[in-house]
Design a protein around this motif. Structure first.
Motif, PDB file in Angstrom:
ATOM      1  N   LEU A 102      43.528  32.761  52.225  1.00 18.15           N
ATOM      2  CA  LEU A 102      43.844  33.369  53.520  1.00 18.15           C
ATOM      3  C   LEU A 102      45.074  34.265  53.421  1.00 18.15           C
ATOM      4  N   ALA A 103      46.111  33.786  52.711  1.00 20.66           N
ATOM      5  CA  ALA A 103      47.324  34.594  52.533  1.00 20.66           C
ATOM      6  C   ALA A 103      47.024  35.848  51.723  1.00 20.66           C
ATOM      7  N   THR A 104      46.115  35.730  50.768  1.00 25.37           N
ATOM      8  CA  THR A 104      45.737  36.888  49.966  1.00 25.37           C
ATOM      9  C   THR A 104      45.032  37.938  50.821  1.00 25.37           C
ATOM     10  N   VAL A 105      44.097  37.480  51.652  1.00 31.06           N
ATOM     11  CA  VAL A 105      43.377  38.402  52.537  1.00 31.06           C
ATOM     12  C   VAL A 105      44.349  39.073  53.502  1.00 31.06           C
ATOM     13  N   LEU A 106      45.287  38.296  54.039  1.00 27.26           N
ATOM     14  CA  LEU A 106      46.296  38.854  54.941  1.00 27.26           C
ATOM     15  C   LEU A 106      47.157  39.888  54.213  1.00 27.26           C
ATOM     16  N   SER A 107      47.510  39.595  52.964  1.00 26.45           N
ATOM     17  CA  SER A 107      48.320  40.533  52.175  1.00 26.45           C
ATOM     18  C   SER A 107      47.570  41.845  51.944  1.00 26.45           C
ATOM     19  N   ARG A 117      46.762  35.594  28.169  1.00 26.98           N
ATOM     20  CA  ARG A 117      45.343  35.697  28.492  1.00 26.98           C
ATOM     21  C   ARG A 117      45.078  37.038  29.169  1.00 26.98           C
ATOM     22  N   HIS A 118      43.955  37.639  28.791  1.00 28.58           N
ATOM     23  CA  HIS A 118      43.584  38.913  29.422  1.00 28.58           C
ATOM     24  C   HIS A 118      43.211  38.638  30.866  1.00 28.58           C
ATOM     25  N   LEU A 119      43.956  39.191  31.791  1.00 32.43           N
ATOM     26  CA  LEU A 119      43.747  38.922  33.207  1.00 32.43           C
ATOM     27  C   LEU A 119      42.777  39.959  33.771  1.00 32.43           C
ATOM     28  N   ASP A 120      41.501  39.595  33.698  1.00 35.02           N
ATOM     29  CA  ASP A 120      40.453  40.542  34.075  1.00 35.02           C
ATOM     30  C   ASP A 120      40.565  40.986  35.527  1.00 35.02           C
ATOM     31  N   ALA A 121      40.908  40.067  36.410  1.00 32.11           N
ATOM     32  CA  ALA A 121      40.972  40.412  37.831  1.00 32.11           C
ATOM     33  C   ALA A 121      42.036  41.475  38.087  1.00 32.11           C
ATOM     34  N   LEU A 122      43.151  41.403  37.373  1.00 33.65           N
ATOM     35  CA  LEU A 122      44.207  42.401  37.543  1.00 33.65           C
ATOM     36  C   LEU A 122      43.778  43.748  36.982  1.00 33.65           C
ATOM     37  N   GLN A 123      43.026  43.718  35.895  1.00 34.91           N
ATOM     38  CA  GLN A 123      42.487  44.969  35.356  1.00 34.91           C
ATOM     39  C   GLN A 123      41.530  45.606  36.364  1.00 34.91           C
ATOM     40  N   SER A 124      40.719  44.780  37.001  1.00 33.05           N
ATOM     41  CA  SER A 124      39.822  45.287  38.037  1.00 33.05           C
ATOM     42  C   SER A 124      40.619  45.857  39.210  1.00 33.05           C
ATOM     43  N   LEU A 125      41.691  45.178  39.580  1.00 31.20           N
ATOM     44  CA  LEU A 125      42.541  45.666  40.671  1.00 31.20           C
ATOM     45  C   LEU A 125      43.096  47.044  40.342  1.00 31.20           C
ATOM     46  N   ARG A 126      43.497  47.241  39.106  1.00 33.38           N
ATOM     47  CA  ARG A 126      44.009  48.560  38.688  1.00 33.38           C
ATOM     48  C   ARG A 126      42.913  49.622  38.833  1.00 33.38           C
ATOM     49  N   GLY A 127      41.691  49.265  38.450  1.00 35.54           N
ATOM     50  CA  GLY A 127      40.581  50.207  38.573  1.00 35.54           C
ATOM     51  C   GLY A 127      40.271  50.551  40.017  1.00 35.54           C
ATOM     52  N   ASP A 135      45.351  33.498  38.966  1.00 40.15           N
ATOM     53  CA  ASP A 135      44.813  32.149  38.902  1.00 40.15           C
ATOM     54  C   ASP A 135      43.299  32.207  39.061  1.00 40.15           C
ATOM     55  N   HIS A 136      42.621  31.118  38.660  1.00 33.26           N
ATOM     56  CA  HIS A 136      41.164  31.067  38.740  1.00 33.26           C
ATOM     57  C   HIS A 136      40.745  30.517  40.095  1.00 33.26           C
ATOM     58  N   ASP A 137      40.556  31.391  41.042  1.00 34.22           N
ATOM     59  CA  ASP A 137      40.051  30.996  42.340  1.00 34.22           C
ATOM     60  C   ASP A 137      38.881  31.904  42.691  1.00 34.22           C
ATOM     61  N   LYS A 138      38.387  31.794  43.902  1.00 41.82           N
ATOM     62  CA  LYS A 138      37.208  32.556  44.288  1.00 41.82           C
ATOM     63  C   LYS A 138      37.451  34.056  44.213  1.00 41.82           C
ATOM     64  N   VAL A 139      38.642  34.486  44.609  1.00 39.43           N
ATOM     65  CA  VAL A 139      38.949  35.915  44.598  1.00 39.43           C
ATOM     66  C   VAL A 139      38.884  36.452  43.178  1.00 39.43           C
ATOM     67  N   TYR A 156      35.299  36.937  41.945  1.00 38.01           N
ATOM     68  CA  TYR A 156      34.647  38.111  42.515  1.00 38.01           C
ATOM     69  C   TYR A 156      35.057  39.396  41.793  1.00 38.01           C
ATOM     70  N   LEU A 157      36.283  39.445  41.312  1.00 36.33           N
ATOM     71  CA  LEU A 157      36.780  40.656  40.654  1.00 36.33           C
ATOM     72  C   LEU A 157      36.550  40.672  39.152  1.00 36.33           C
ATOM     73  N   SER A 158      36.287  39.525  38.570  1.00 33.10           N
ATOM     74  CA  SER A 158      36.127  39.446  37.115  1.00 33.10           C
ATOM     75  C   SER A 158      34.682  39.732  36.708  1.00 33.10           C
ATOM     76  N   VAL A 159      34.200  40.899  37.115  1.00 32.70           N
ATOM     77  CA  VAL A 159      32.857  41.340  36.753  1.00 32.70           C
ATOM     78  C   VAL A 159      32.982  42.574  35.872  1.00 32.70           C
ATOM     79  N   ARG A 160      32.047  42.730  34.972  1.00 35.21           N
ATOM     80  CA  ARG A 160      32.167  43.743  33.930  1.00 35.21           C
ATOM     81  C   ARG A 160      32.355  45.165  34.459  1.00 35.21           C
TER      82      ARG A 160
END
Length: 375
Positions: free
Chosen positions: A227-232, A8-18, A275-279, A282-286
């Protein structure tokens, strides 16, 4: 986890790269046009941590490349296919930017001064910059940073691409192989010497972390909490500044303790974004996904754009405050770099990616025909 999900195309990770590429661009502008003020600079060090952004690039590469060869039997033929595709993914855009940078250093514009900038900016792509013919060839191949200062990261990517199929094969062949590799990677990072030749082994740990993230993602339902993600993210951005404050003096850019901490923090961030969570939502926007698509070209070309704009804008921004100069240059660099990156992405990256896939497919077909001919 199903194959369909793993591809599956992981849009959030692509956004993270950007986002990581954008951080590098803005940080480099701030280096070229440093701002006065201790508090402001501390904030910039944390918010625009370019070293952490590069670590994200490397961990993401390890993760995404693991996905690309997950169902592949790793042998000499599949390894050659992998190498062909990586070469056509990386080198064409790099060669274009290198060529444009060489042209820039030969035209009169590159001889103009840049008052109000840093010494780094003054020395960035200077007029009549020359190197040996071997140096030019190495620059085109991503093995020298003469014309593209960030080429050291391309060198790391290319060297690790050579080794990557072997690393993945070792994680498949031995029980807990990825953890043994990670242990070795940490030891190598801590003991690596200084200089360019040591950078691939120094950052090899991040690619192994990417493989480890893929293994966890593909075999487990566990994900870090929000919470762990925000801390990371906080650790990823602030580790370098915190360590610097602790030791009481500035540290080398390639510092083992910082790199290891940022590598593990980046791994938690990447894992949480699978994974499909709130974070993720937020990142999976065009706009961010498009920024991710343009990230490689943006990363390659931004220093050239800064060099050109710095020389054009120098007379007009000299009387502004240091912060205003940096802000003007950051906005101007973005406005120019984004459309250029889009042109390179559409005109170079996409066509050459397709060509690499076609050539690798032709290579496999040739091997199959020869195999059938022997029976």
């Amino acid at each position: 986890m199903s194959t369909q999900k793993s591809h599956r195309h992981l849009d959030a990770l692509q956004s993270l790269r950007g986002i990581a590429a954008l951080i590098v661009l803005l940080r480099h502008v701030m280096i070229c046009y440093p701002s006065e003020g201790t508090i402001r600079n501390h904030f910039i060090d944390v918010a625009l941590n370019s070293h952490a952004a590069v670590v994200i690039f490397f961990v993401l590469s390890g993760f995404v490349l693991s996905i690309s060869i997950e169902n592949t039997k790793i042998d000499i033929h599949s390894t050659i296919v992998f190498w062909i595709r990586r070469v056509f993914r990386i080198l064409p855009a790099l060669m274009l930017v290198t060529f444009l940078s060489i042209i820039f250093t030969k035209i009169p514009l590159s001889s103009l001064p840049t008052p109000g900038s840093s010494d780094f900016m003054e020395g960035l792509l200077p007029h009549n910059l020359t190197t040996s013919s071997v140096g030019v060839i190495k620059s085109f191949l991503g093995l020298a940073s003469t014309y593209v200062p960030q080429n050291w990261t391309i060198t790391v990517e290319l060297i690790m691409a050579v080794l990557f199929p072997l690393l993945v094969s070792l994680t498949r062949s031995f029980s807990n192989g990825v953890y043994w590799l990670l242990f070795i990677g940490i030891i190598v990072t801590c003991t690596a010497g200084e200089g360019g030749k040591w950078l691939p082994p120094f950052y090899g740990m991040d690619f192994i972390l990417g493989i480890a993230v893929y293994r966890v993602w593909n075999s487990s339902l566990w994900r870090p909490s929000v919470l762990a993600t925000v801390l990371s993210v906080a650790i990823l951005c602030g580790a370098s500044s915190l360590i610097t404050e602790t030791v009481g003096h500035s540290l080398p850019f390639h510092y083992a303790t910082t790199s290891i901490i940022e590598g593990f923090a980046a791994s938690f961030v990447v894992l949480s974004l699978t994974d499909h969570d709130k974070v993720v939502r937020y990142l999976s926007v065009r706009p961010l996904i498009v920024l991710g698509d343009l990230s490689f070209s943006l990363y390659l070309v931004h220093f050239l754009v800064v060099s050109i704009l710095g020389r054009i804008f120098a007379p007009f921004i000299l009387n502004y405050t240091s912060f205003d100069r940096a802000l003007i240059m950051a906005v101007a660099t973005l406005l120019v770099t984004l459309p250029i990156s889009w042109l390179i992405f559409r005109g170079i990256e996409i066509p050459f990616n397709r060509l690499g896939k076609k050539l690798s497919g032709d290579f496999l077909n040739l091997i199959r025909k020869r195999s059938h001919a022997t029976y």
